[in-house]
Write a protein that holds these residues in place. Sequence first.
Motif, PDB file in Angstrom:
ATOM      1  N   LEU A  21     -42.300 -10.413  24.604  1.00 28.49           N
ATOM      2  CA  LEU A  21     -42.781  -9.331  23.759  1.00 28.49           C
ATOM      3  C   LEU A  21     -44.290  -9.311  23.907  1.00 28.49           C
ATOM      4  CD1 LEU A  21     -41.809  -7.227  21.690  1.00 28.49           C
ATOM      5  CD2 LEU A  21     -42.254  -8.919  19.922  1.00 28.49           C
ATOM      6  N   LYS A  22     -44.805  -8.309  24.636  1.00 26.78           N
ATOM      7  CA  LYS A  22     -46.258  -8.193  24.847  1.00 26.78           C
ATOM      8  C   LYS A  22     -46.846  -7.478  23.644  1.00 26.78           C
ATOM      9  CE  LYS A  22     -48.188  -8.051  28.843  1.00 26.78           C
ATOM     10  NZ  LYS A  22     -48.925  -9.000  29.619  1.00 26.78           N
ATOM     11  N   CYS A  23     -47.837  -8.104  23.012  1.00 30.63           N
ATOM     12  CA  CYS A  23     -48.432  -7.571  21.792  1.00 30.63           C
ATOM     13  C   CYS A  23     -49.923  -7.339  22.014  1.00 30.63           C
ATOM     14  CB  CYS A  23     -48.261  -8.553  20.645  1.00 30.63           C
ATOM     15  SG  CYS A  23     -46.567  -9.049  20.373  1.00 30.63           S
ATOM     16  N   SER A  24     -50.397  -6.196  21.560  1.00 31.16           N
ATOM     17  CA  SER A  24     -51.809  -5.869  21.629  1.00 31.16           C
ATOM     18  C   SER A  24     -52.497  -6.382  20.366  1.00 31.16           C
ATOM     19  CB  SER A  24     -52.004  -4.355  21.741  1.00 31.16           C
ATOM     20  OG  SER A  24     -53.365  -4.038  21.577  1.00 31.16           O
ATOM     21  N   ILE A  25     -53.592  -7.103  20.527  1.00 30.70           N
ATOM     22  CA  ILE A  25     -54.316  -7.576  19.356  1.00 30.70           C
ATOM     23  C   ILE A  25     -55.203  -6.480  18.775  1.00 30.70           C
ATOM     24  CG2 ILE A  25     -54.264 -10.002  20.013  1.00 30.70           C
ATOM     25  CD1 ILE A  25     -57.133  -9.690  21.024  1.00 30.70           C
ATOM     26  N   CYS A  26     -55.436  -5.434  19.528  1.00 35.79           N
ATOM     27  CA  CYS A  26     -56.303  -4.339  19.058  1.00 35.79           C
ATOM     28  C   CYS A  26     -55.566  -3.394  18.108  1.00 35.79           C
ATOM     29  CB  CYS A  26     -56.831  -3.535  20.240  1.00 35.79           C
ATOM     30  SG  CYS A  26     -57.885  -4.475  21.337  1.00 35.79           S
ATOM     31  N   ASN A  27     -54.414  -2.914  18.535  1.00 39.32           N
ATOM     32  CA  ASN A  27     -53.727  -1.897  17.742  1.00 39.32           C
ATOM     33  C   ASN A  27     -52.326  -2.309  17.285  1.00 39.32           C
ATOM     34  OD1 ASN A  27     -52.292  -1.696  20.097  1.00 39.32           O
ATOM     35  ND2 ASN A  27     -53.080   0.295  20.666  1.00 39.32           N
ATOM     36  N   GLY A  28     -51.884  -3.498  17.621  1.00 36.54           N
ATOM     37  CA  GLY A  28     -50.586  -3.980  17.170  1.00 36.54           C
ATOM     38  C   GLY A  28     -49.394  -3.451  17.937  1.00 36.54           C
ATOM     39  N   ILE A  48     -41.538  -1.291  21.142  1.00 36.13           N
ATOM     40  CA  ILE A  48     -40.970  -1.807  19.897  1.00 36.13           C
ATOM     41  C   ILE A  48     -41.856  -1.332  18.738  1.00 36.13           C
ATOM     42  CG2 ILE A  48     -40.343  -3.881  18.599  1.00 36.13           C
ATOM     43  CD1 ILE A  48     -38.685  -3.458  21.152  1.00 36.13           C
ATOM     44  N   ARG A  49     -41.267  -0.492  17.873  1.00 36.46           N
ATOM     45  CA  ARG A  49     -42.022   0.039  16.741  1.00 36.46           C
ATOM     46  C   ARG A  49     -41.576  -0.544  15.409  1.00 36.46           C
ATOM     47  NH1 ARG A  49     -41.235   5.906  19.205  1.00 36.46           N
ATOM     48  NH2 ARG A  49     -39.180   4.976  19.255  1.00 36.46           N
ATOM     49  N   ASN A  50     -40.396  -1.167  15.390  1.00 38.24           N
ATOM     50  CA  ASN A  50     -39.905  -1.760  14.140  1.00 38.24           C
ATOM     51  C   ASN A  50     -38.882  -2.853  14.464  1.00 38.24           C
ATOM     52  OD1 ASN A  50     -37.385  -0.416  14.626  1.00 38.24           O
ATOM     53  ND2 ASN A  50     -38.259   1.440  13.723  1.00 38.24           N
ATOM     54  N   SER A  64     -31.587 -14.478  22.078  1.00 43.65           N
ATOM     55  CA  SER A  64     -31.675 -14.994  20.709  1.00 43.65           C
ATOM     56  C   SER A  64     -33.144 -15.203  20.315  1.00 43.65           C
ATOM     57  CB  SER A  64     -30.892 -16.288  20.566  1.00 43.65           C
ATOM     58  OG  SER A  64     -31.376 -17.251  21.464  1.00 43.65           O
ATOM     59  N   GLU A  65     -33.958 -15.648  21.263  1.00 46.04           N
ATOM     60  CA  GLU A  65     -35.380 -15.881  20.992  1.00 46.04           C
ATOM     61  C   GLU A  65     -36.199 -15.148  22.043  1.00 46.04           C
ATOM     62  OE1 GLU A  65     -36.687 -19.870  20.465  1.00 46.04           O
ATOM     63  OE2 GLU A  65     -34.846 -20.452  19.427  1.00 46.04           O
ATOM     64  N   ILE A  66     -37.351 -14.648  21.611  1.00 50.11           N
ATOM     65  CA  ILE A  66     -38.239 -13.953  22.527  1.00 50.11           C
ATOM     66  C   ILE A  66     -39.661 -14.440  22.256  1.00 50.11           C
ATOM     67  CG2 ILE A  66     -38.492 -11.967  20.998  1.00 50.11           C
ATOM     68  CD1 ILE A  66     -38.587 -10.215  23.550  1.00 50.11           C
ATOM     69  N   SER A  67     -40.388 -14.761  23.310  1.00 58.69           N
ATOM     70  CA  SER A  67     -41.743 -15.252  23.131  1.00 58.69           C
ATOM     71  C   SER A  67     -42.724 -14.086  23.121  1.00 58.69           C
ATOM     72  CB  SER A  67     -42.103 -16.242  24.240  1.00 58.69           C
ATOM     73  OG  SER A  67     -42.079 -15.609  25.498  1.00 58.69           O
ATOM     74  N   LYS A  68     -43.849 -14.291  22.437  1.00 60.34           N
ATOM     75  CA  LYS A  68     -44.890 -13.273  22.352  1.00 60.34           C
ATOM     76  C   LYS A  68     -46.057 -13.656  23.235  1.00 60.34           C
ATOM     77  CE  LYS A  68     -44.128 -11.504  17.700  1.00 60.34           C
ATOM     78  NZ  LYS A  68     -44.760 -11.211  16.411  1.00 60.34           N
TER      79      LYS A  68
END
Length: 70
Positions: A21-28, A48-50, A64-68
Amino acid sequence: MFKKKAAATETYDREKWKAVLKCSICNGEQVAGFKNLQTGKFEEIMLIRNEAELKEFKDRYGISEISKEY
């Protein structure tokens, strides 16, 4: 003329790909996909919005598990 990008199949090779799960620290913004363990290349599958969309992604691929990653 324009084709939808061919996503990974409903199953993926766990030996070669890792669910991330790639997450942006700027805009979430969060994007679910798979990272090639040999090359490090990330293949986007869905935005992924929710929590419901995250659950759908996990259910579709049997995760079952996903890393960020940030």
